[in-house]
Design an enzyme around this catalytic site. Structure first.
Site, PDB file in Angstrom:
ATOM      1  CE1 TYR A   1       8.713  12.533 -35.998  1.00 15.25           C
ATOM      2  CE2 TYR A   1       7.590  11.274 -34.295  1.00 15.25           C
ATOM      3  CZ  TYR A   1       8.754  11.684 -34.900  1.00 15.25           C
ATOM      4  OH  TYR A   1       9.963  11.258 -34.400  1.00 15.25           O
TER       5      TYR A   1
ATOM      6  CG  ASP B   1      -4.165  14.512 -42.386  1.00 17.31           C
ATOM      7  OD1 ASP B   1      -4.696  15.434 -41.724  1.00 17.31           O
ATOM      8  OD2 ASP B   1      -3.175  13.881 -41.982  1.00 17.31           O
TER       9      ASP B   1
ATOM     10  NE  ARG C   1       0.493  17.737 -34.214  1.00 13.37           N
ATOM     11  CZ  ARG C   1       1.007  18.917 -33.883  1.00 13.37           C
ATOM     12  NH1 ARG C   1       0.352  20.035 -34.164  1.00 13.37           N
ATOM     13  NH2 ARG C   1       2.174  18.986 -33.261  1.00 13.37           N
TER      14      ARG C   1
ATOM     15  CB  THR D   1      -0.442   4.214 -27.211  1.00 13.24           C
ATOM     16  OG1 THR D   1       0.524   4.645 -26.237  1.00 13.24           O
ATOM     17  CG2 THR D   1      -1.804   4.168 -26.542  1.00 13.24           C
TER      18      THR D   1
ATOM     19  CB  SER E   1      -3.902  10.896 -20.591  1.00 14.03           C
ATOM     20  OG  SER E   1      -3.752  10.254 -21.856  1.00 14.03           O
TER      21      SER E   1
ATOM     22  CE1 TYR F   1      -3.323   9.165 -28.308  1.00 17.29           C
ATOM     23  CE2 TYR F   1      -1.867   8.677 -26.470  1.00 17.29           C
ATOM     24  CZ  TYR F   1      -2.204   8.533 -27.802  1.00 17.29           C
ATOM     25  OH  TYR F   1      -1.433   7.749 -28.615  1.00 17.29           O
ATOM     26  CG  HIS F   2      -2.451   7.054 -22.715  1.00 12.29           C
ATOM     27  ND1 HIS F   2      -1.957   8.199 -22.139  1.00 12.29           N
ATOM     28  CD2 HIS F   2      -1.440   6.557 -23.477  1.00 12.29           C
ATOM     29  CE1 HIS F   2      -0.704   8.388 -22.520  1.00 12.29           C
ATOM     30  NE2 HIS F   2      -0.366   7.404 -23.342  1.00 12.29           N
TER      31      HIS F   2
ATOM     32  CE  LYS G   1      -3.789   6.114 -30.134  1.00  9.01           C
ATOM     33  NZ  LYS G   1      -3.729   5.911 -31.582  1.00  9.01           N
TER      34      LYS G   1
ATOM     35  CG  LEU H   1      15.990  10.839 -27.763  1.00  9.19           C
ATOM     36  CD1 LEU H   1      16.983  11.041 -26.619  1.00  9.19           C
ATOM     37  CD2 LEU H   1      16.261   9.513 -28.465  1.00  9.19           C
ATOM     38  CG  ASN H   2      12.066  13.620 -31.270  1.00 10.40           C
ATOM     39  OD1 ASN H   2      13.099  12.995 -31.493  1.00 10.40           O
ATOM     40  ND2 ASN H   2      10.942  13.409 -31.931  1.00 10.40           N
ATOM     41  NE  ARG H   3       9.032  18.473 -24.339  1.00 10.21           N
ATOM     42  CZ  ARG H   3       9.263  18.615 -23.028  1.00 10.21           C
ATOM     43  NH1 ARG H   3       9.500  17.559 -22.278  1.00 10.21           N
ATOM     44  NH2 ARG H   3       9.248  19.806 -22.477  1.00 10.21           N
TER      45      ARG H   3
ATOM     46  CB  VAL I   1      14.207  14.947 -15.458  1.00 13.55           C
ATOM     47  CG1 VAL I   1      13.733  13.683 -14.760  1.00 13.55           C
ATOM     48  CG2 VAL I   1      15.335  14.631 -16.424  1.00 13.55           C
TER      49      VAL I   1
ATOM     50  CD  GLU J   1       4.457  10.015 -15.627  1.00 14.03           C
ATOM     51  OE1 GLU J   1       4.086   9.367 -16.626  1.00 14.03           O
ATOM     52  OE2 GLU J   1       5.354  10.876 -15.672  1.00 14.03           O
TER      53      GLU J   1
END
Length: 482
Positions: A100, A120, A124, A233, A268, A270-271, A274, A328-330, A343, A417
């Site tokens: 993306y 790559d 993905r 991130t 998470s 993932y985080h 990072k 926002l995309n979602r 939400v 969270e």
């Protein structure tokens, strides 16, 4: 996978005891044990052959064939011509350039006159097959994308298909392309994906941490002056009850003062990967003199950049599902198809956000103004802060102008969270370098909503609700009225 490769290469995929693609919550991820690449007589730029050392599966050692020009090229003025200027490196390797943010960045840098190579593994795309997901926008193969880019602009983006966790592949790629800068997007980037089960948590940390370590060693061994631009991130910081600085904080304790890395509170697996990346990069800058910029990026929205809008086959992916889709995309896709905006919990979760056009602009600024040898810079890469409730209200207002009946529901939060918290993050360094932000406006929301409406027939409503719980693996939260 086979159709994604150049016609100059053929694949022989050995039989596997487990299926190649596996759906969500169906056990560990299964990959073929290896690929064998046969080279035809057709000319190729470069082919990296497998060696005898250990490697992960699902690596393809091949690059694209030369791309023939199909339409008259368009001239572009104002491009970087200073290949001898050390302040503006000319050759940029974009790891994860099929994704993306990576795809938009690769095109943007190529359009600005940089010589670009995409590295790559195409994994993905495999994730979509595994989980039964798909981009809202139809995206063509990486080879078709690059052919179209060549035909429109006359510019060639080199392609190296392989896994950066295989150091032999990465080493040969570095020696072949000789990058001045490396932009590293090549990580599993979804927090929900990392929380699905043990195998995906292990994959995320192995892929992200080992891949980044390999990039650091490749720079040390083959391109010592290469500048690493690493996509981090804002999630590394968590939600502390004090202002978030850009990477470092000055502390006075027991009468003594020091400037230290800002505390990390990842939420998470993932985080956490990072955070490990940041520590490894900071250490190698100190120990080896590597120059690196860590871009702690906020939540990205939007789909169009100047380059991806040039042709339908250059279109970027847009994820709307609960695993890879961003807030926002979602919400825009949900509004377009008449699904209530989801939400999570109280909706007070506040984060930094930025337009994808600003993502590519930030990366270019970091490349054009590289870190010094031994310097580990940290930039907070976002332009505005919003809570989830604020985003839902903005989408509702914009949707009503288009005649959409937009509702909002509260969903039990699948994450661990704070749902109401203080949040004030600094983000001045990129502005000082010249970032001109595209702030979230009514026109942008209108454009994004119309884009979602255009492709709404491609939406799978079963993928909208969250299906990954941080506390109970595989548990699917129930929807409740707001």
């Amino acid at each position: 996978m086979a159709q994604l490769l150049s016609t100059s290469c053929s694949l022989k995929i050995p039989s596997c005891r487990k299926p190649f693609f596996q759906p969500l919550n169906q056990g560990p991820i299964a990959f073929p044990t290896s690929f064998t690449v046969e080279i035809s007589k057709s000319p190729v730029h470069r082919v990296v052959l497998p060696g005898k050392g250990p490697r992960r599966s699902c690596t393809v050692y091949a690059t694209s064939t030369p791309i023939r020009q199909e339409v008259p090229t368009q001239s572009h003025s104002g491009l970087h011509q200073s290949s001898n200027d050390p302040a503006k490196p000319k050759r940029v390797m974009v790891i994860g350039g099929d994704g993306y943010c990576g795809w938009a960045t690769a095109l943007h840098l190529s359009n600005k006159g940089y010589e670009v190579a995409i590295v790559d593994s195409l994994i993905r795309r495999l994730f979509d097959h595994q989980l039964g997901l798909d981009s809202l926008t139809p995206i063509t193969s990486i080879h078709n994308r690059l052919r179209v880019w060549k035909s429109l602009t006359g510019k060639t983006i080199e392609l190296y298909i392989g896994d950066i966790c295989d150091f032999e592949f990465l080493a040969e790629t570095f020696k072949s392309f000789e990058p001045d800068s490396v932009v590293h997007f090549g990580e599993q980037r979804s927090a929900p994906y990392s929380m699905i089960d043990r195998s995906r948590a292990v994959f995320t940390q192995n892929n992200n941490v080992i891949g980044t370590l390999n990039v650091l060693f490749a720079i040390k061994e083959f391109r010592e002056q290469c500048h690493l631009v690493k996509l981090g991130t804002m999630g590394e910081y968590g939600t502390p009850n004090i202002d978030i600085e850009e990477g470092y904080i000055t502390i006075t304790h027991n009468g003594r003062t020091d400037t230290l890395p800002y505390p990390k509170q990842a939420s998470s697996f993932y985080h956490l990967s990072k955070v490990h990346d940041s520590h490894n990069i900071a250490f190698t800058c100190k120990a080896w003199g590597i120059r690196a910029t860590d871009l702690n990026q906020g939540v990205v929205y939007g789909v169009r950049t100047d380059e991806t809008a040039m042709h339908e086959e250059l279109c970027n992916r847009l994820d709307y599902d609960a695993v890879f889709g961003t807030a926002l995309n979602r919400f825009c896709v949900q509004a377009a198809v008449g699904h209530p905006l989801t939400v999570y919990g109280k909706g007070g979760q506040t984060r930094g956000y930025l337009d994808i056009r600003d993502t590519v602009q930030c990366v270019e600024l970091a490349i054009a103004n590289p870190a010094k040898a031994g310097e580990f810079r940290v930039f907070n890469q976002f332009t505005e802060q919003f809570s989830v409730n604020q985003l839902a209200a903005l989408v509702t207002k914009a949707g009503e102008k288009l005649g959409l009946d937009v509702e909002t529901i509260s969903v039990p939060n699948p994450r661990v969270e704070a749902e109401e918290h203080y949040y004030n993050a600094k983000h001045t360094k990129l502005i000082e370098l010249g970032l001109k932000p595209h702030l979230l406006s009514d026109s942008l929301l209108d454009s994004l909503l119309n884009f979602a409406i255009q492709f709404k027939d491609r939406v799978d409503s079963k993928q909208i609700m969250p299906s990954v719980s941080w506390k109970k693996i595989g548990a699917k939260p129930k929807t409740v009225a707001a």
